[in-house]
Each structure stands twice: as C-alpha cells, then as structure tokens.
Design a protein around this motif. Structure first.
Motif, PDB file in Angstrom:
ATOM      1  N   UNK A 167     127.565   2.198  61.124  1.00 54.34           N
ATOM      2  CA  UNK A 167     126.456   1.829  60.086  1.00 54.34           C
ATOM      3  C   UNK A 167     125.179   2.724  60.617  1.00 54.34           C
ATOM      4  N   UNK A 168     124.480   3.218  59.459  1.00 50.45           N
ATOM      5  CA  UNK A 168     123.448   3.910  59.981  1.00 50.45           C
ATOM      6  C   UNK A 168     122.147   3.028  59.967  1.00 50.45           C
ATOM      7  N   UNK A 169     120.838   3.366  60.432  1.00 53.68           N
ATOM      8  CA  UNK A 169     119.890   2.345  60.735  1.00 53.68           C
ATOM      9  C   UNK A 169     119.688   1.855  59.052  1.00 53.68           C
ATOM     10  N   UNK A 170     119.651   2.780  58.109  1.00 53.07           N
ATOM     11  CA  UNK A 170     119.305   2.475  56.870  1.00 53.07           C
ATOM     12  C   UNK A 170     120.496   2.474  55.976  1.00 53.07           C
ATOM     13  N   UNK A 171     120.296   2.354  54.735  1.00 54.84           N
ATOM     14  CA  UNK A 171     121.551   2.272  53.633  1.00 54.84           C
ATOM     15  C   UNK A 171     122.092   3.782  53.801  1.00 54.84           C
ATOM     16  N   UNK A 172     123.426   3.935  53.301  1.00 55.50           N
ATOM     17  CA  UNK A 172     124.156   5.286  53.194  1.00 55.50           C
ATOM     18  C   UNK A 172     123.715   5.728  51.790  1.00 55.50           C
ATOM     19  N   UNK A 173     123.449   7.011  52.011  1.00 53.86           N
ATOM     20  CA  UNK A 173     123.112   7.711  50.597  1.00 53.86           C
ATOM     21  C   UNK A 173     124.681   7.779  49.778  1.00 53.86           C
ATOM     22  N   UNK A 174     124.614   8.272  48.631  1.00 51.71           N
ATOM     23  CA  UNK A 174     125.845   8.432  48.147  1.00 51.71           C
ATOM     24  C   UNK A 174     126.936   9.576  48.723  1.00 51.71           C
ATOM     25  N   UNK A 175     125.957  10.480  49.421  1.00 51.11           N
ATOM     26  CA  UNK A 175     127.002  11.588  50.165  1.00 51.11           C
ATOM     27  C   UNK A 175     127.614  10.695  51.223  1.00 51.11           C
ATOM     28  N   UNK A 176     126.769   9.862  52.015  1.00 49.71           N
ATOM     29  CA  UNK A 176     127.310   9.225  53.339  1.00 49.71           C
ATOM     30  C   UNK A 176     128.362   8.245  52.932  1.00 49.71           C
ATOM     31  N   UNK A 177     128.209   7.677  51.590  1.00 50.98           N
ATOM     32  CA  UNK A 177     129.216   6.668  51.244  1.00 50.98           C
ATOM     33  C   UNK A 177     130.546   7.559  50.649  1.00 50.98           C
ATOM     34  N   UNK A 178     130.515   8.517  50.570  1.00 49.91           N
ATOM     35  CA  UNK A 178     131.751   9.388  49.991  1.00 49.91           C
ATOM     36  C   UNK A 178     132.129   9.881  51.366  1.00 49.91           C
ATOM     37  N   UNK A 179     131.526  10.156  52.132  1.00 53.05           N
ATOM     38  CA  UNK A 179     131.687  10.527  53.536  1.00 53.05           C
ATOM     39  C   UNK A 179     132.819   9.598  54.239  1.00 53.05           C
ATOM     40  N   UNK A 180     132.443   8.342  54.116  1.00 53.10           N
ATOM     41  CA  UNK A 180     133.248   7.149  54.580  1.00 53.10           C
ATOM     42  C   UNK A 180     134.634   6.988  54.053  1.00 53.10           C
ATOM     43  N   UNK A 194     126.944  -1.005  42.256  1.00 54.17           N
ATOM     44  CA  UNK A 194     128.385  -1.477  42.199  1.00 54.17           C
ATOM     45  C   UNK A 194     129.259  -0.539  41.443  1.00 54.17           C
ATOM     46  N   UNK A 195     128.542  -0.182  40.049  1.00 54.96           N
ATOM     47  CA  UNK A 195     129.377   0.451  39.053  1.00 54.96           C
ATOM     48  C   UNK A 195     129.705   1.901  39.815  1.00 54.96           C
ATOM     49  N   UNK A 196     128.847   2.484  40.420  1.00 57.82           N
ATOM     50  CA  UNK A 196     128.704   4.059  41.159  1.00 57.82           C
ATOM     51  C   UNK A 196     129.684   3.554  42.317  1.00 57.82           C
ATOM     52  N   UNK A 197     129.590   2.744  43.048  1.00 58.89           N
ATOM     53  CA  UNK A 197     130.762   2.309  44.159  1.00 58.89           C
ATOM     54  C   UNK A 197     132.031   2.488  43.605  1.00 58.89           C
ATOM     55  N   UNK A 198     132.204   1.635  42.644  1.00 59.89           N
ATOM     56  CA  UNK A 198     133.702   1.503  41.932  1.00 59.89           C
ATOM     57  C   UNK A 198     134.115   2.778  41.501  1.00 59.89           C
ATOM     58  N   UNK A 199     133.472   3.402  40.732  1.00 57.76           N
ATOM     59  CA  UNK A 199     133.671   5.057  40.462  1.00 57.76           C
ATOM     60  C   UNK A 199     134.263   5.474  41.467  1.00 57.76           C
TER      61      UNK A 199
END
Length: 144
Positions: free
Chosen positions: A32-45, A102-107
C-alpha cells in the motif's frame, strides 16, 4: 467428455481455480501507498499480479474454450462461485485503496482478465521464430 480432457482437463481446470485464488491473494496483499493508488498504480497492481502467474494466464484462454465444458456441473458451479468471489474481492479492495470509482475498477479488472493476450505477447519458440522470419515482414513493425 473426450478421453483427452477427462483427466488433463479436470486437472487444468483445478489449476485455473487455484490461480484465481492466488491472484486474489496477490492483489489483496499488494503493498500500500501512504495515499490512495492512482489509476496507473491500480493498473500496475493488476498487471504485476497477473505477470506473476504465467500458467494461470495460459489457462485463461483454455477455460472457456475447452475446460468449462469438460467438467461436471457441481465442479463448474464451485469454480464459477469462487471466480466471481475473487473478482468481487479484488474489485472491493482496489476501490477502497484507489481513487478509482467502482465502475472504473470493474472495467480495469475485466480488461486485465483478457489475459489471452498473454499468449499473443509471449509466443511459443516456434511462433517467435516464424515471426522473426518471413512472417515478420507482414507484422506492421511489431516486435515479437
């Protein structure tokens, strides 16, 4: 059920189910990062966790093409329930730790599950040699 898939298909189907569980574990335990993941970091996971499971990637294509039809109803039901639960767990987790809706995460997860592209991006040695040879001239500059 064909004799070819009676044993091997069931074993591959079970490996795919284990891969789904393992991928969920990897996503849920991503640093985990100190803050929320950016879209790029989420895609990286998602990309890192799928890259860590190459056999799972190989089996993603085979599940709907051949393995799902060659198991009994109860095994298919267990597999689908577990696969849907893994998807839901990953989606809830990534929504909680990222700035994405949630919709973008699902996509994003749905796109990441099109891992049959793994086979295209990682051709067998035979196909890699073919692409490097005469077929390479027809590849529109693709690098294999």
């Amino acid at each position: 059920m064909s004799a070819l898939w009676t044993g091997a298909g069931t074993a591959s189907f079970a490996r795919r189910a284990c891969g789904t569980t393992r991928r969920r574990e990897l996503v849920l335990s991503a640093p985990r990062n100190p803050g929320p993941f950016s879209p790029a970091e989420t895609a990286g996971v998602l990309s890192r966790t799928i890259a860590e499971l190459p056999v799972f990637c190989d089996l993603l294509t085979h599940v709907p093409l051949s393995l799902e039809g060659d198991v009994d109803m109860e095994r298919a039901r267990r597999y689908k329930i577990n696969a849907f639960a893994a998807y839901d767990d990953m989606a809830r987790h990534l929504e909680a730790v990222s700035v994405m809706s949630s919709a973008r995460v699902a996509d994003l997860i749905t796109i990441a599950l099109t891992a049959n592209l793994w086979q295209v991006a990682h051709p067998t040695p035979t196909l890699a040699a073919l692409y490097a040879g005469s077929l390479g001239a027809h590849s529109s500059g693709r690098s294999w």
